[in-house]
Scaffold this motif. Sequence first.
Motif, PDB file in Angstrom:
ATOM      1  N   SER A 126     -51.234  -2.117 -17.979  1.00 25.66           N
ATOM      2  CA  SER A 126     -52.480  -1.374 -17.868  1.00 25.66           C
ATOM      3  C   SER A 126     -53.645  -2.283 -17.473  1.00 25.66           C
ATOM      4  O   SER A 126     -53.565  -3.519 -17.582  1.00 25.66           O
ATOM      5  CB  SER A 126     -52.806  -0.693 -19.200  1.00 25.66           C
ATOM      6  OG  SER A 126     -53.076  -1.666 -20.197  1.00 25.66           O
ATOM      7  N   LYS A 127     -54.730  -1.647 -17.043  1.00 27.46           N
ATOM      8  CA  LYS A 127     -55.925  -2.394 -16.658  1.00 27.46           C
ATOM      9  C   LYS A 127     -56.492  -3.151 -17.849  1.00 27.46           C
ATOM     10  O   LYS A 127     -56.940  -4.298 -17.722  1.00 27.46           O
ATOM     11  CB  LYS A 127     -56.970  -1.429 -16.096  1.00 27.46           C
ATOM     12  CG  LYS A 127     -58.212  -2.101 -15.550  1.00 27.46           C
ATOM     13  CD  LYS A 127     -59.150  -1.092 -14.933  1.00 27.46           C
ATOM     14  CE  LYS A 127     -60.410  -1.781 -14.393  1.00 27.46           C
ATOM     15  NZ  LYS A 127     -61.337  -0.793 -13.756  1.00 27.46           N
ATOM     16  N   SER A 128     -56.467  -2.514 -19.028  1.00 27.87           N
ATOM     17  CA  SER A 128     -57.001  -3.162 -20.227  1.00 27.87           C
ATOM     18  C   SER A 128     -56.157  -4.368 -20.627  1.00 27.87           C
ATOM     19  O   SER A 128     -56.695  -5.402 -21.053  1.00 27.87           O
ATOM     20  CB  SER A 128     -57.073  -2.166 -21.391  1.00 27.87           C
ATOM     21  OG  SER A 128     -55.790  -1.678 -21.724  1.00 27.87           O
ATOM     22  N   GLN A 129     -54.842  -4.263 -20.469  1.00 31.92           N
ATOM     23  CA  GLN A 129     -53.959  -5.387 -20.796  1.00 31.92           C
ATOM     24  C   GLN A 129     -54.141  -6.513 -19.797  1.00 31.92           C
ATOM     25  O   GLN A 129     -54.107  -7.696 -20.160  1.00 31.92           O
ATOM     26  CB  GLN A 129     -52.497  -4.925 -20.803  1.00 31.92           C
ATOM     27  CG  GLN A 129     -51.517  -6.006 -21.267  1.00 31.92           C
ATOM     28  CD  GLN A 129     -51.791  -6.484 -22.679  1.00 31.92           C
ATOM     29  OE1 GLN A 129     -51.947  -5.675 -23.592  1.00 31.92           O
ATOM     30  NE2 GLN A 129     -51.856  -7.800 -22.876  1.00 31.92           N
ATOM     31  N   THR A 130     -54.374  -6.151 -18.536  1.00 37.14           N
ATOM     32  CA  THR A 130     -54.622  -7.157 -17.506  1.00 37.14           C
ATOM     33  C   THR A 130     -55.879  -7.957 -17.837  1.00 37.14           C
ATOM     34  O   THR A 130     -55.901  -9.187 -17.736  1.00 37.14           O
ATOM     35  CB  THR A 130     -54.793  -6.497 -16.119  1.00 37.14           C
ATOM     36  OG1 THR A 130     -53.575  -5.833 -15.756  1.00 37.14           O
ATOM     37  CG2 THR A 130     -55.147  -7.523 -15.052  1.00 37.14           C
ATOM     38  N   GLU A 131     -56.937  -7.244 -18.250  1.00 33.39           N
ATOM     39  CA  GLU A 131     -58.181  -7.902 -18.621  1.00 33.39           C
ATOM     40  C   GLU A 131     -57.982  -8.768 -19.868  1.00 33.39           C
ATOM     41  O   GLU A 131     -58.527  -9.884 -19.959  1.00 33.39           O
ATOM     42  CB  GLU A 131     -59.273  -6.864 -18.875  1.00 33.39           C
ATOM     43  CG  GLU A 131     -60.607  -7.424 -19.358  1.00 33.39           C
ATOM     44  CD  GLU A 131     -61.255  -8.383 -18.382  1.00 33.39           C
ATOM     45  OE1 GLU A 131     -62.122  -9.161 -18.828  1.00 33.39           O
ATOM     46  OE2 GLU A 131     -60.901  -8.369 -17.187  1.00 33.39           O
TER      47      GLU A 131
END
Length: 244
Positions: free
Chosen positions: A4-9
Amino acid sequence: MRISKSQTEKNRRLVIQTAVDLMTSQGFEGTTMKQIARAAELGDATIYKYFPSKEKLVLAYFEQAATDALAQIGKTKGLASFTLQERMQLLIDALLEQFLADREFVALAHKLVAGAPLLLMGDELPGKQVLKQAFAEMLEQAESKGEIAACGFQPSLAALLADGVYAITAYWLRDESDEFANTTQMVDLSLNLLVLTLHSGIINKALDLGGFLLRSQLTRLLRDGNGLLDLLKLARMGLSGVGK
């Protein structure tokens, strides 16, 4: 597996902080991308999906710090009523607060950037684009409120202010006064001088011509620190009477 985008960040921030910790203890040259990846519990190749090199990782630290500082001041109550000087002061204070916990790493990274003259004079300066945009918005708001005279050089001035933050950081890294009192005084004096100058309108025609010289000389003064506070006080006294 796609993350996910949040995990990437989250992973991106983890890599940056891991690099900060390792480079602080081992130095820039003594730290490898493989060491950073393994300390962050990522695959040896996975780290390159986030950062292609150690240099890019160092630059990303400053970009993240600038972004986080802006997010922090955005939560300030009554921010809309703040003056231009108060807004700029708030941003600089928030950024130095971000740097404080990693001061040793910031000093190391600052030397790396200082060793690349072309980087210093270009838009690739760490975090410059983020800061430039923030200062441009502050100047636009100040002009709309009548705090400063109308000017057609806002992009140039915003870029100059972003460069000034780098110079202020250099001064702060050399500041040995109690609780960085000299840095606090220098920032207050320089911002007050800037606002007085903008309000008077006397640099409307001079900034684009003298911007390069001003930036280079300001950087030198902030690096050396010799007589800078006295110079700022003298300049403020002179400008305080303009327009009265």
